[in-house]
Design a protein around this motif. Structure first.
Motif, PDB file in Angstrom:
ATOM      1  N   LEU A   1     -63.705 -65.031  -4.929  1.00  0.00           N
ATOM      2  CA  LEU A   1     -63.206 -66.399  -5.114  1.00  0.00           C
ATOM      3  C   LEU A   1     -61.844 -66.562  -4.437  1.00  0.00           C
ATOM      4  CD1 LEU A   1     -63.178 -69.260  -6.284  1.00  0.00           C
ATOM      5  CD2 LEU A   1     -62.443 -68.316  -8.478  1.00  0.00           C
ATOM      6  N   ALA A   2     -61.017 -65.532  -4.504  1.00  0.00           N
ATOM      7  CA  ALA A   2     -59.704 -65.611  -3.836  1.00  0.00           C
ATOM      8  C   ALA A   2     -59.889 -65.782  -2.334  1.00  0.00           C
ATOM      9  CB  ALA A   2     -58.890 -64.345  -4.132  1.00  0.00           C
ATOM     10  N   MET A   3     -60.828 -65.017  -1.767  1.00  0.00           N
ATOM     11  CA  MET A   3     -61.093 -65.149  -0.325  1.00  0.00           C
ATOM     12  C   MET A   3     -61.640 -66.524  -0.001  1.00  0.00           C
ATOM     13  SD  MET A   3     -62.913 -61.563   0.678  1.00  0.00           S
ATOM     14  CE  MET A   3     -62.933 -61.735   2.430  1.00  0.00           C
ATOM     15  N   GLU A   4     -62.557 -66.986  -0.852  1.00  0.00           N
ATOM     16  CA  GLU A   4     -63.170 -68.289  -0.602  1.00  0.00           C
ATOM     17  C   GLU A   4     -62.109 -69.390  -0.647  1.00  0.00           C
ATOM     18  OE1 GLU A   4     -66.173 -69.530  -3.398  1.00  0.00           O
ATOM     19  OE2 GLU A   4     -66.905 -71.082  -2.053  1.00  0.00           O
ATOM     20  N   THR A   5     -61.214 -69.305  -1.606  1.00  0.00           N
ATOM     21  CA  THR A   5     -60.146 -70.301  -1.726  1.00  0.00           C
ATOM     22  C   THR A   5     -59.284 -70.307  -0.464  1.00  0.00           C
ATOM     23  OG1 THR A   5     -60.112 -69.953  -4.107  1.00  0.00           O
ATOM     24  CG2 THR A   5     -58.151 -70.967  -3.141  1.00  0.00           C
TER      25      THR A   5
ATOM     26  N   THR B   1     -60.843 -66.945 -12.870  1.00  0.00           N
ATOM     27  CA  THR B   1     -60.684 -68.059 -11.936  1.00  0.00           C
ATOM     28  C   THR B   1     -59.212 -68.362 -11.676  1.00  0.00           C
ATOM     29  OG1 THR B   1     -60.931 -69.644 -13.757  1.00  0.00           O
ATOM     30  CG2 THR B   1     -62.902 -69.126 -12.489  1.00  0.00           C
ATOM     31  N   THR B   2     -58.379 -68.254 -12.716  1.00  0.00           N
ATOM     32  CA  THR B   2     -56.957 -68.584 -12.540  1.00  0.00           C
ATOM     33  C   THR B   2     -56.295 -67.659 -11.513  1.00  0.00           C
ATOM     34  OG1 THR B   2     -56.872 -69.409 -14.790  1.00  0.00           O
ATOM     35  CG2 THR B   2     -54.761 -68.909 -13.763  1.00  0.00           C
ATOM     36  N   PRO B   3     -56.333 -66.326 -11.718  1.00  0.00           N
ATOM     37  CA  PRO B   3     -55.689 -65.478 -10.708  1.00  0.00           C
ATOM     38  C   PRO B   3     -56.346 -65.606  -9.339  1.00  0.00           C
ATOM     39  CG  PRO B   3     -56.916 -64.130 -12.286  1.00  0.00           C
ATOM     40  CD  PRO B   3     -56.875 -65.518 -12.831  1.00  0.00           C
ATOM     41  N   ALA B   4     -57.672 -65.716  -9.313  1.00  0.00           N
ATOM     42  CA  ALA B   4     -58.373 -65.766  -8.027  1.00  0.00           C
ATOM     43  C   ALA B   4     -57.909 -66.961  -7.203  1.00  0.00           C
ATOM     44  CB  ALA B   4     -59.877 -65.839  -8.252  1.00  0.00           C
ATOM     45  N   LEU B   5     -57.889 -68.138  -7.847  1.00  0.00           N
ATOM     46  CA  LEU B   5     -57.502 -69.352  -7.125  1.00  0.00           C
ATOM     47  C   LEU B   5     -56.086 -69.212  -6.589  1.00  0.00           C
ATOM     48  CD1 LEU B   5     -59.017 -71.950  -9.611  1.00  0.00           C
ATOM     49  CD2 LEU B   5     -59.721 -71.665  -7.234  1.00  0.00           C
ATOM     50  N   PHE B   6     -55.195 -68.646  -7.397  1.00  0.00           N
ATOM     51  CA  PHE B   6     -53.815 -68.562  -6.927  1.00  0.00           C
ATOM     52  C   PHE B   6     -53.583 -67.453  -5.931  1.00  0.00           C
ATOM     53  CE2 PHE B   6     -51.885 -72.107  -8.849  1.00  0.00           C
ATOM     54  CZ  PHE B   6     -50.871 -72.327  -7.930  1.00  0.00           C
ATOM     55  N   MET B   7     -54.374 -66.391  -6.038  1.00  0.00           N
ATOM     56  CA  MET B   7     -54.250 -65.345  -5.005  1.00  0.00           C
ATOM     57  C   MET B   7     -54.590 -65.943  -3.637  1.00  0.00           C
ATOM     58  SD  MET B   7     -55.937 -62.338  -7.279  1.00  0.00           S
ATOM     59  CE  MET B   7     -56.214 -61.094  -6.031  1.00  0.00           C
ATOM     60  N   GLY B   8     -55.700 -66.706  -3.597  1.00  0.00           N
ATOM     61  CA  GLY B   8     -56.115 -67.314  -2.333  1.00  0.00           C
ATOM     62  C   GLY B   8     -55.128 -68.355  -1.849  1.00  0.00           C
TER      63      GLY B   8
END
Ligand code: FES
Length: 574
Positions: A103-107, A128-135
């Motif tokens: 999800l981080a990559m996708e973002t 979802t929270t960390p993933a979105l912000f990592m991306g």
């Protein structure tokens, strides 16, 4: 303060240039029914929505996306909703953790490859929270987080039910024969009765609160229940605000500083938050080129009192936390431990945002003078069993077990544990230490939340409800018990956990931060030589990519190729 002009916008390259490609982009926007007045010269706001019919925590996100758009339009932006993979904690196997980096990559790539000037990130269910912000941090565009918010309290015959925590509790009572199947089905009806995330202080609530403390949400909004109309209004305000952030070029790198991460860690400790926060905050910081080591988490835990009386460590739920003042109330009580000069998405500092913050129920959020404990919720352990560290939620342990020495009962993997844990002939007593191997980042794979090993049925019948358990797995933030987690390096790659045998004596001493395996060095060396690495489970596809790039728990389980701040250029617009 920077004030961008329309021709400075990133999207201008797609729409504002007078060439054939721009003609193509404009004509295709018109194909969707928009006129020039809708987008020309306006910031394009991506709304990354993790709504899915399989994600019960995000069921309100379709409506919230419309409410965000309302705010974007009002402020003179052009909203574009973009769906992204939804990591639904209850359903996705082997673990959503395996897909956080996807999800981080996708973002990151959605934002890079499309004409976005800023982004609203819609998440909440655990990863979802960390993933979105990592991306978003790696992409570096102005970004604001819209937290899904917790669901309402659960209810069973007038008893309050908390996500996860009360599932484990009543599952143990069912196995012990204290409730029957009919009771169990009624609990199933009442434990999740509204949209939103788990309403205990699980990983979702911990990470949404962390986002708030980091300054990534509008101030204090992270605990608004999903079903509350305040949540809709917050969505629209977030939409309005992101447009302003684009014009002033307020980016994650201005907000996500080392000091901001220290604020988030302080908040997690005072919340009695999830152990998962350690992995996620470490990975998020890594995207900004910042290194958070486990020692820093432990230092902050030692100086931070535990104030939030929320399950699984405490008594109340997130709905109560919101009414009691939420993250603003909590942070207002911790001002001397925070960096008040950190900038937040509303353009003000944490200190400015905390003006007027108060606590309205001191049984739910305790005052500093009367904390639930003098130290924070999490502790980092050291010793020959975890040379790179291990983690425990000390506020969720039975006090009689915080210093314990006992013989190991070893399970080679999850299936071995599931097959033998309730076997009446299993040689186990309440003093045993249950050990689970091969449940780490590589071993799970994906470090599933198996760390709260079930208490053997025969001990449940004797009234035992907690034991020392050790693994390289994670544990749901809604879980509890004396569970040592994230043992690093993991057993799958040959960490000392791989060498433990049934009968070995293990010592846990939380106040001394000690985790020791009492086996002679020579014997460990012999076992190490005889150790055969297990086979990887995935030979192709995402599983193989994951296995090739995943890092260990103590450094955040990011992919090695995604860490750091190396600039990736925008695509050429042809
Ligand atoms: Fe989504 Fe717990 S299952 S937050």
């Amino acid at each position: 303060m920077i004030k961008k002009r329309p021709e400075d916008l990133r999207s201008h390259k797609w729409f504002g240039v007078d060439d054939l490609r721009s003609f193509g982009h404009r004509s295709r926007i018109k194909q969707m029914g928009y006129s020039r007045e809708d987008w020309a010269g306006k910031p394009v706001i991506g709304i990354i929505n993790t709504w899915s019919e399989i994600n019960s925590c995000h069921t309100h996100f379709r409506q919230r996306a419309e409410e965000v758009k309302r705010g974007v339009w009002q402020a003179g932006g052009f909203p574009i909703e973009m769906p992204a993979i939804s990591l639904a904690e209850p359903f996705q196997k082997p673990s959503t953790m395996m897909y956080r980096n996807l999800l981080a990559m996708e973002t990151e790539e959605l934002l890079r490859s499309y004409p976005c000037d800023g982004v609203v990130l819609m998440g909440g269910c655990d990863k979802t929270t960390p993933a979105l912000f990592m991306g978003a941090a790696s992409m570096g565009l102005p970004a604001i987080f819209l937290p899904a918010g917790p669901m309402l309290r659960g209810n069973w015959r007038g008893n309050t039910l908390g996500s996860g925590s009360d599932s484990w509790k009543y599952w143990a009572e069912l196995r012990a024969g204290n409730i029957d199947e009919k009771d169990w089905e009624e609990i199933e009806d009442g434990i999740a009765r509204a949209p939103g995330t788990c309403m205990t202080m699980g990983t979702a609530a911990t990470m949404m609160s962390s986002a708030d403390a980091l300054g990534l949400t509008l101030p204090g909004v992270s605990s608004i229940p999903a079903a509350d109309s305040n949540h809709s209004r917050m969505a629209t305000r977030s939409g309005r605000r992101i447009v302003e952030m684009v014009w002033t070029d307020l980016k994650p790198s201005h907000i996500l500083t080392e000091k901001a991460f220290e604020n988030a860690i302080t908040c997690v400790m005072a919340l009695g938050g999830s152990t998962n926060a350690i992995i996620h905050l470490t990975a998020m910081a890594g995207r900004l080129g910042l290194k958070l080591d486990l020692v820093r988490f432990d230092q902050i835990s030692k100086r931070t009192p535990w104030l939030a009386n929320i399950r699984p460590s405490g008594k109340y739920l997130m709905e109560d936390f919101f009414y009691a003042g939420g993250v603003r109330g909590l942070m207002g009580e911790l001002k001397d431990l925070l960096h008040l000069d950190c900038l937040t998405v509303n353009g003000k500092t944490i200190g400015e945002n905390l003006n007027g913050a108060d606590i309205y129920d001191t049984d739910v959020i305790c005052r500093r003078g009367k904390p639930l404990s003098k130290e924070g919720g999490l502790a980092v352990l050291d010793g020959n069993l975890a040379p790179n560290g291990a983690v425990i939620k000390q506020t969720a342990c039975d006090p009689s077990l915080v210093k314990h020495k006992g013989p190991a009962v070893v399970f080679s993997d999850y299936n071995d544990m599931a097959a033998r844990i309730d076997d009446e002939t299993l040689e186990v007593t309440k003093n045993s230490v249950l050990v689970l191997k091969n449940a780490g980042p590589q071993g799970g794979p994906g470090m599933p939340e198996w760390g709260m090993l079930p208490i053997p049925k025969k001990l449940l019948k004797q009234g035992v409800r907690d034991m020392v358990r050790i693994s390289d797995a994670r544990m749901s933030g809604t879980s509890y018990g004396t569970c040592v987690l994230h043992v690093s390096p993991e057993s799958f790659v040959g960490g000392p956990l791989a060498l433990v045998e049934t009968g070995d004596i293990i010592e846990l001493d939380i106040s001394a931060r000690k985790l020791e395996l009492h086996v002679e060095e020579d014997e460990l060396l012999r076992r190490k030589k005889a150790w055969i690495p297990p086979e990887r489970k995935f030979k192709r596809g995402f599983g193989a990519i994951y296995a090739n790039h995943i890092t260990q728990a103590d450094v955040g389980c990011d992919f090695d190729v995604l860490e750091g701040t190396e600039a990736i250029t925008d695509p050429e617009i042809h």
